[in-house]
Design a protein around this motif. Structure first.
Motif, PDB file in Angstrom:
ATOM      1  N   GLY A  27       0.814  -1.208   0.000  1.00  0.00           N
ATOM      2  CA  GLY A  27       0.000   0.000   0.000  1.00  0.00           C
ATOM      3  C   GLY A  27       0.846   1.256   0.000  1.00  0.00           C
ATOM      4  N   ILE A  44      -4.231  -2.322  -3.860  1.00  0.00           N
ATOM      5  CA  ILE A  44      -3.358  -2.778  -2.776  1.00  0.00           C
ATOM      6  C   ILE A  44      -3.448  -4.291  -2.623  1.00  0.00           C
ATOM      7  CG2 ILE A  44      -2.900  -2.623  -0.297  1.00  0.00           C
ATOM      8  CD1 ILE A  44      -4.123   0.212  -0.408  1.00  0.00           C
ATOM      9  N   LYS A  62      -8.185   1.885   3.596  1.00  0.00           N
ATOM     10  CA  LYS A  62      -6.831   2.171   3.113  1.00  0.00           C
ATOM     11  C   LYS A  62      -6.157   3.226   3.977  1.00  0.00           C
ATOM     12  CE  LYS A  62      -8.005   5.597  -0.494  1.00  0.00           C
ATOM     13  NZ  LYS A  62      -7.837   5.929  -1.929  1.00  0.00           N
TER      14      LYS A  62
END
Length: 207
Positions: A27, A44, A62
Protein backbone atom coordinates in the motif's frame (compact mmCIF):
# COMPACT_ATOMS: atom_id res chain seq x y z
CA UNK A 1 1.71 -33.62 21.21
CA UNK A 2 1.87 -31.21 24.16
CA UNK A 3 3.59 -28.54 22.05
CA UNK A 4 1.45 -28.83 18.89
CA UNK A 5 -1.13 -26.18 19.78
CA UNK A 6 1.35 -23.49 20.94
CA UNK A 7 3.52 -24.10 17.89
CA UNK A 8 0.53 -23.81 15.56
CA UNK A 9 -0.55 -20.63 17.31
CA UNK A 10 2.94 -19.20 16.89
CA UNK A 11 2.96 -20.04 13.20
CA UNK A 12 -0.44 -18.43 12.67
CA UNK A 13 0.67 -15.27 14.43
CA UNK A 14 3.89 -15.19 12.43
CA UNK A 15 1.95 -15.63 9.19
CA UNK A 16 -0.45 -12.87 10.21
CA UNK A 17 2.40 -10.45 10.93
CA UNK A 18 4.08 -11.28 7.62
CA UNK A 19 0.85 -10.72 5.68
CA UNK A 20 0.08 -7.48 7.48
CA UNK A 21 3.57 -6.19 6.76
CA UNK A 22 3.32 -7.22 3.10
CA UNK A 23 -0.02 -5.45 2.66
CA UNK A 24 1.22 -2.32 4.44
CA UNK A 25 4.37 -2.20 2.32
CA UNK A 26 2.43 -2.77 -0.91
CA UNK A 27 0.00 0.00 0.00
CA UNK A 28 2.74 2.43 0.92
CA UNK A 29 4.60 1.86 -2.33
CA UNK A 30 1.41 2.45 -4.33
CA UNK A 31 0.54 5.58 -2.36
CA UNK A 32 3.99 7.01 -3.02
CA UNK A 33 3.93 6.06 -6.71
CA UNK A 34 0.32 6.95 -7.61
CA UNK A 35 -0.91 9.16 -4.80
CA UNK A 36 -3.36 8.34 -2.03
CA UNK A 37 -6.56 9.23 -3.87
CA UNK A 38 -5.65 7.27 -7.00
CA UNK A 39 -4.88 4.07 -5.09
CA UNK A 40 -7.77 1.72 -4.36
CA UNK A 41 -8.19 -1.19 -1.96
CA UNK A 42 -8.29 -3.50 -4.98
CA UNK A 43 -4.94 -2.10 -6.15
CA UNK A 44 -3.36 -2.78 -2.78
CA UNK A 45 -4.87 -6.27 -2.56
CA UNK A 46 -3.58 -7.19 -6.00
CA UNK A 47 -0.10 -5.85 -5.28
CA UNK A 48 0.03 -7.80 -1.99
CA UNK A 49 -1.27 -10.99 -3.63
CA UNK A 50 -4.40 -11.28 -1.48
CA UNK A 51 -8.14 -11.02 -2.04
CA UNK A 52 -10.21 -7.95 -1.24
CA UNK A 53 -11.91 -9.96 1.52
CA UNK A 54 -8.54 -10.82 3.07
CA UNK A 55 -7.54 -7.15 2.95
CA UNK A 56 -10.47 -6.23 5.20
CA UNK A 57 -9.44 -8.97 7.60
CA UNK A 58 -6.30 -6.91 8.31
CA UNK A 59 -7.38 -3.32 7.69
CA UNK A 60 -10.70 -1.49 7.92
CA UNK A 61 -9.75 0.97 5.19
CA UNK A 62 -6.83 2.17 3.11
CA UNK A 63 -6.35 4.94 5.70
CA UNK A 64 -5.17 2.31 8.15
CA UNK A 65 -2.64 1.04 5.61
CA UNK A 66 -1.01 4.46 5.41
CA UNK A 67 -0.98 4.78 9.20
CA UNK A 68 0.47 1.28 9.65
CA UNK A 69 4.03 2.59 9.25
CA UNK A 70 3.52 4.20 12.66
CA UNK A 71 2.89 0.84 14.28
CA UNK A 72 5.13 0.68 17.31
CA UNK A 73 5.72 4.44 17.34
CA UNK A 74 3.72 4.95 20.52
CA UNK A 75 5.55 2.22 22.39
CA UNK A 76 8.89 3.43 21.02
CA UNK A 77 8.24 6.89 22.49
CA UNK A 78 7.20 5.40 25.80
CA UNK A 79 10.41 3.39 26.04
CA UNK A 80 12.54 6.34 24.90
CA UNK A 81 11.12 8.53 27.68
CA UNK A 82 11.61 5.78 30.28
CA UNK A 83 15.28 5.58 29.33
CA UNK A 84 15.81 9.26 30.17
CA UNK A 85 17.31 10.37 33.49
CA UNK A 86 14.96 11.97 36.03
CA UNK A 87 17.73 14.28 37.22
CA UNK A 88 16.81 16.63 34.37
CA UNK A 89 13.65 18.65 33.81
CA UNK A 90 10.69 16.65 32.44
CA UNK A 91 10.56 18.80 29.29
CA UNK A 92 14.25 18.06 28.64
CA UNK A 93 13.58 14.34 29.10
CA UNK A 94 10.70 14.43 26.63
CA UNK A 95 12.75 16.50 24.17
CA UNK A 96 15.61 13.99 24.35
CA UNK A 97 13.24 11.08 23.74
CA UNK A 98 11.57 12.78 20.76
CA UNK A 99 14.94 13.66 19.22
CA UNK A 100 15.97 10.00 19.42
CA UNK A 101 12.70 9.02 17.79
CA UNK A 102 13.17 11.64 15.06
CA UNK A 103 16.67 10.31 14.33
CA UNK A 104 15.24 6.81 13.84
CA UNK A 105 12.64 8.12 11.37
CA UNK A 106 14.94 10.51 9.49
CA UNK A 107 14.45 9.27 5.91
CA UNK A 108 12.99 10.16 2.53
CA UNK A 109 10.16 7.70 3.18
CA UNK A 110 9.19 9.55 6.37
CA UNK A 111 9.04 12.82 4.46
CA UNK A 112 6.88 11.30 1.71
CA UNK A 113 4.52 9.79 4.28
CA UNK A 114 4.29 13.07 6.19
CA UNK A 115 3.22 14.75 2.95
CA UNK A 116 0.60 12.09 2.29
CA UNK A 117 -0.83 12.39 5.80
CA UNK A 118 -1.43 16.09 5.14
CA UNK A 119 -3.05 15.50 1.75
CA UNK A 120 -6.71 15.35 2.85
CA UNK A 121 -8.98 15.94 5.83
CA UNK A 122 -9.65 12.27 6.46
CA UNK A 123 -5.97 11.41 6.80
CA UNK A 124 -5.30 14.47 8.94
CA UNK A 125 -8.08 13.40 11.31
CA UNK A 126 -6.71 9.87 11.53
CA UNK A 127 -3.23 11.22 12.21
CA UNK A 128 -4.62 13.39 15.01
CA UNK A 129 -5.58 10.22 16.88
CA UNK A 130 -1.98 9.01 16.66
CA UNK A 131 -0.69 12.24 18.20
CA UNK A 132 -3.15 11.90 21.07
CA UNK A 133 -1.84 8.38 21.67
CA UNK A 134 1.73 9.67 21.64
CA UNK A 135 0.80 12.40 24.11
CA UNK A 136 -0.77 9.86 26.47
CA UNK A 137 2.24 7.54 26.23
CA UNK A 138 4.59 10.44 26.98
CA UNK A 139 2.49 11.47 29.98
CA UNK A 140 2.42 7.94 31.41
CA UNK A 141 6.17 7.52 30.99
CA UNK A 142 6.86 10.90 32.61
CA UNK A 143 4.66 9.90 35.54
CA UNK A 144 6.77 6.78 35.93
CA UNK A 145 9.94 8.89 36.13
CA UNK A 146 8.33 11.45 38.45
CA UNK A 147 5.69 9.46 40.38
CA UNK A 148 4.69 12.20 42.85
CA UNK A 149 0.95 12.61 42.43
CA UNK A 150 1.11 16.38 42.94
CA UNK A 151 3.14 16.64 39.71
CA UNK A 152 0.67 14.84 37.45
CA UNK A 153 -1.04 18.00 36.21
CA UNK A 154 2.26 19.64 35.32
CA UNK A 155 3.52 16.47 33.66
CA UNK A 156 0.40 16.32 31.51
CA UNK A 157 1.06 19.89 30.39
CA UNK A 158 4.67 18.94 29.60
CA UNK A 159 3.42 16.04 27.46
CA UNK A 160 0.96 18.33 25.68
CA UNK A 161 3.39 21.15 24.88
CA UNK A 162 6.21 18.73 24.07
CA UNK A 163 4.12 16.84 21.52
CA UNK A 164 2.87 20.21 20.28
CA UNK A 165 6.45 21.24 19.54
CA UNK A 166 6.99 17.87 17.85
CA UNK A 167 3.98 18.47 15.59
CA UNK A 168 5.12 21.98 14.72
CA UNK A 169 8.53 20.58 13.83
CA UNK A 170 6.97 17.96 11.56
CA UNK A 171 4.72 20.53 9.87
CA UNK A 172 7.54 22.99 9.24
CA UNK A 173 9.87 20.23 8.07
CA UNK A 174 7.26 19.09 5.57
CA UNK A 175 6.38 22.61 4.41
CA UNK A 176 10.07 23.38 3.83
CA UNK A 177 10.49 20.30 1.65
CA UNK A 178 12.47 18.21 4.13
CA UNK A 179 15.64 20.16 3.36
CA UNK A 180 16.93 19.84 6.93
CA UNK A 181 17.46 16.55 8.77
CA UNK A 182 14.24 15.62 10.54
CA UNK A 183 15.87 15.46 13.97
CA UNK A 184 17.42 18.91 13.45
CA UNK A 185 14.00 20.42 12.66
CA UNK A 186 12.52 18.84 15.78
CA UNK A 187 15.40 20.23 17.83
CA UNK A 188 14.73 23.69 16.40
CA UNK A 189 11.07 23.44 17.41
CA UNK A 190 12.08 22.75 21.00
CA UNK A 191 14.55 25.64 20.92
CA UNK A 192 11.70 27.96 19.90
CA UNK A 193 9.49 26.52 22.62
CA UNK A 194 12.10 27.09 25.33
CA UNK A 195 12.69 30.66 24.09
CA UNK A 196 8.98 31.45 24.35
CA UNK A 197 8.79 29.91 27.83
CA UNK A 198 11.69 32.08 28.93
CA UNK A 199 9.99 35.19 27.54
CA UNK A 200 6.78 34.27 29.36
CA UNK A 201 8.69 33.66 32.58
CA UNK A 202 10.51 36.98 32.34
CA UNK A 203 7.26 38.84 31.66
CA UNK A 204 5.38 37.22 34.55
CA UNK A 205 4.81 39.59 37.51
CA UNK A 206 6.86 38.74 40.58
CA UNK A 207 4.97 37.55 43.63
Amino acid sequence: MEHTQPEQGGLRESKRRDTLQRVAQAGLELFLARGYEATTVDDISAAAGISRRTFFHYFKSKDEVLLAWQTGLVESLRQAVLQEENRQAPLDALCGALLKLAADYDSDATFAIAQLLRSNDQLRAANQVKFLQLEQAAFEALCHLWPQRRRRGRLRMVAMIGLGAFRVGIDEWTEEGGTQPFSQRIGHAFTMLRAELQVASAAAPSQ
